[in-house]
Design an enzyme around this catalytic site. Sequence first.
Site, PDB file in Angstrom:
ATOM      1  N   ASP A 164       0.719  -1.081   0.102  1.00 49.80           N
ATOM      2  CA  ASP A 164       0.050   0.071  -0.117  1.00 49.80           C
ATOM      3  C   ASP A 164       0.990   1.321  -0.042  1.00 49.80           C
ATOM      4  OD1 ASP A 164      -2.738  -0.932   0.172  1.00 49.80           O
ATOM      5  OD2 ASP A 164      -2.211  -1.797   2.006  1.00 49.80           O
ATOM      6  N   MET A 210       0.926   5.344  -0.142  1.00 47.61           N
ATOM      7  CA  MET A 210       0.056   6.476   0.283  1.00 47.61           C
ATOM      8  C   MET A 210       0.752   7.759   0.196  1.00 47.61           C
ATOM      9  SD  MET A 210      -1.858   4.690   3.545  1.00 47.61           S
ATOM     10  CE  MET A 210      -2.736   3.208   3.296  1.00 47.61           C
ATOM     11  N   HIS A 247      -0.532  -1.098  -4.837  1.00 46.64           N
ATOM     12  CA  HIS A 247      -1.666  -0.622  -4.760  1.00 46.64           C
ATOM     13  C   HIS A 247      -1.344   1.233  -4.431  1.00 46.64           C
ATOM     14  CE1 HIS A 247      -5.446   0.370  -2.434  1.00 46.64           C
ATOM     15  NE2 HIS A 247      -5.694   1.095  -3.445  1.00 46.64           N
ATOM     16  N   MET A 257     -12.479  -1.747  -3.152  1.00 52.95           N
ATOM     17  CA  MET A 257     -12.098  -1.277  -1.601  1.00 52.95           C
ATOM     18  C   MET A 257     -13.468  -1.703  -0.744  1.00 52.95           C
ATOM     19  SD  MET A 257      -9.171  -0.365  -1.937  1.00 52.95           S
ATOM     20  CE  MET A 257      -8.790  -0.091  -0.003  1.00 52.95           C
ATOM     21  N   ASP A 269     -10.230  -5.429  -0.936  1.00 50.13           N
ATOM     22  CA  ASP A 269      -9.299  -4.925  -0.024  1.00 50.13           C
ATOM     23  C   ASP A 269      -9.818  -3.855   1.316  1.00 50.13           C
ATOM     24  OD1 ASP A 269      -6.983  -3.728   1.113  1.00 50.13           O
ATOM     25  OD2 ASP A 269      -6.383  -2.596  -0.640  1.00 50.13           O
TER      26      ASP A 269
HETATM   27  C1  DX5 Z   1      -6.165   0.334   3.025  1.00 50.87           C
HETATM   28  C2  DX5 Z   1      -5.325  -0.423   2.229  1.00 50.87           C
HETATM   29  C3  DX5 Z   1      -5.592  -1.833   2.516  1.00 50.87           C
HETATM   30  C4  DX5 Z   1      -5.308  -2.124   4.051  1.00 50.87           C
HETATM   31  C5  DX5 Z   1      -5.814  -3.491   4.457  1.00 50.87           C
HETATM   32  O1  DX5 Z   1      -6.229   1.754   2.752  1.00 50.87           O
HETATM   33  O2  DX5 Z   1      -5.410  -0.066   0.820  1.00 50.87           O
HETATM   34  O3  DX5 Z   1      -4.904  -2.613   1.745  1.00 50.87           O
HETATM   35  O4  DX5 Z   1      -3.826  -2.022   4.449  1.00 50.87           O
HETATM   36  O5  DX5 Z   1      -5.380  -3.919   5.677  1.00 50.87           O
HETATM   37  P1  DX5 Z   1      -6.763  -4.648   6.676  1.00 50.87           P
HETATM   38  O6  DX5 Z   1      -6.674  -5.900   6.122  1.00 50.87           O
HETATM   39  O7  DX5 Z   1      -6.192  -4.266   8.111  1.00 50.87           O
HETATM   40  O8  DX5 Z   1      -7.912  -3.672   6.367  1.00 50.87           O
HETATM   41 ZN    ZN Z   2      -4.579  -1.658  -0.310  1.00 51.69          ZN
END
Ligand code: DX5
Ligand code: ZN
Length: 204
Positions: free
Chosen positions: A34, A36, A65, A136, A174
């Site tokens: 992930d 960000m 991602h 999502m 996800d």
């Molecule tokens: C959310 C991310 C997810 C997250 C999933 O912003 O895109 O990939 O890390 O983590 P859990 O399984 O803890 O929701």
């Molecule tokens: Zn993710």
Amino acid sequence: MAEIAPSVLGADFARLGEEIASAGEAGVNMLHLDIMDGHFVPNISFGPAVVARIDQLTDAYLDVHLMLSEPEKYFDDFVKAGADAITFHLQVHPDPVPYARQIRDMGVHAGISINPDIPVDNVLPYLEHFDLFLAMSVFPGFGGQKFIPEVLDKVRTARKHIDSNGLATKIMIDGGVDLTNAAEVVAAGADILVMGTAFFSAHD
Ligand code: DX5
Ligand code: ZN
């Protein structure tokens, strides 16, 4: 059979090597990374240098991602770092096909994601251009949030669209996926379950 892709965001970063090794021992073939930017989402995670280090530690398929406002600026960096798939959000590129092409031309898989408040119909016409559809089940930005069950209908609709058009696009889900909802998610038609907290906080 559905597959689990642990999200490294849920790992203990101080023990990243061990966490990745334990995912390998658990038989995992794919890791979800992930990324960000503190702009598209209200949180900052890690960048290409960490992805490159993870790539050295594992043979797993690296599913990157991108939760970024300008994902295309970083496609090249993440591919060089070892990404096997690059996913971006439909919200940032409502006409996503040129970006799918750009990603595939770099020799990796392309994915498209929608937030929980985006209708699945918005993405269906584009799925034929993508290898992955990342639905999502939380608003992106943080691990450990609660699963939003409305995503299940989107998965069912996408499954029908993919199957009736003979597409090879894989459906990923996800956010908030754990043992209490995994069976339902698979029954709805998901191929790959991203799991952060539930995977890395499990004792076995
Ligand atoms: C959310 C991310 C997810 C997250 C999933 O912003 O895109 O990939 O890390 O983590 P859990 O399984 O803890 O929701
Ligand atoms: Zn993710």
